[in-house]
Design a protein around this motif. Structure first.
Motif, PDB file in Angstrom:
ATOM      1  N   ASN A  51     -42.347  -6.978   3.195  1.00 31.84           N
ATOM      2  CA  ASN A  51     -41.811  -5.884   4.015  1.00 31.84           C
ATOM      3  C   ASN A  51     -40.390  -5.489   3.634  1.00 31.84           C
ATOM      4  N   SER A  52     -39.748  -6.260   2.759  1.00 36.26           N
ATOM      5  CA  SER A  52     -38.354  -5.980   2.414  1.00 36.26           C
ATOM      6  C   SER A  52     -38.241  -5.312   1.048  1.00 36.26           C
ATOM      7  N   ASP A  53     -37.166  -4.575   0.868  1.00 37.10           N
ATOM      8  CA  ASP A  53     -36.880  -3.965  -0.432  1.00 37.10           C
ATOM      9  C   ASP A  53     -36.226  -5.017  -1.323  1.00 37.10           C
ATOM     10  N   ALA A  54     -36.847  -5.315  -2.440  1.00 37.67           N
ATOM     11  CA  ALA A  54     -36.319  -6.303  -3.378  1.00 37.67           C
ATOM     12  C   ALA A  54     -35.226  -5.662  -4.232  1.00 37.67           C
ATOM     13  N   PHE A  55     -34.265  -6.478  -4.646  1.00 33.35           N
ATOM     14  CA  PHE A  55     -33.209  -6.009  -5.536  1.00 33.35           C
ATOM     15  C   PHE A  55     -32.733  -7.163  -6.396  1.00 33.35           C
ATOM     16  N   VAL A  56     -32.052  -6.836  -7.479  1.00 28.63           N
ATOM     17  CA  VAL A  56     -31.432  -7.816  -8.361  1.00 28.63           C
ATOM     18  C   VAL A  56     -30.023  -7.311  -8.702  1.00 28.63           C
TER      19      VAL A  56
END
Length: 135
Positions: A51-56
């Protein structure tokens, strides 16, 4: 008296280019080009769920002061394999010739639960590969 004359002459010499351009529009710089750049390292945080927006976080070094971070292009080869291209804006003209470190957050979007392979393409055929676990 001599110092006053020298100061006035120096002031006129320094302001002559500015006076010559009065009434003319400023010189237009050519538009910036986009160029794919490589990254040196990638930090992949944990704790993402479906449900969350992934980022790096990507880190690297620009070869000169003409470069600035533009954007990242994320393409999905399938549901669990993704490729990321880092794009810089390169201004044309005079710039300082020093190595400039950069760091930027790259938003990847929402992923399905499971283990995802992220491939960060460097533009010269090399890449950095990282794993992202989505709970």
């Amino acid at each position: 008296m001599k110092t006053i004359i020298v100061a006035v002459l120096a002031s006129l010499c320094l302001s002559a280019p500015a006076l010559a351009n009065q009434g003319q529009p400023p010189a237009q710089q050519p538009p910036a080009k986009e160029m794919q750049i490589g990254v040196n390292s990638v930090y992949v945080p944990g704790g993402f769920d479906s449900n969350s927006d992934a980022f790096v976080i990507v880190n690297g070094i620009f070869p000169s002061g003409c470069y600035k971070w533009g954007r990242a292009e994320v393409s999905h080869t399938d549901a669990f394999h993704h490729e990321v291209k880092s794009i810089a804006q390169v201004s044309q003209g005079m710039c300082i010739m020093v190595l400039v470190p950069f760091q930027s957050e790259v938003r990847l979007g929402k992923f399905a639960s499971g283990e995802h392979t992220l491939r960060f393409l460097n533009g010269d055929g090399t890449y950095i590969e990282k794993t992202l676990k989505i709970e």
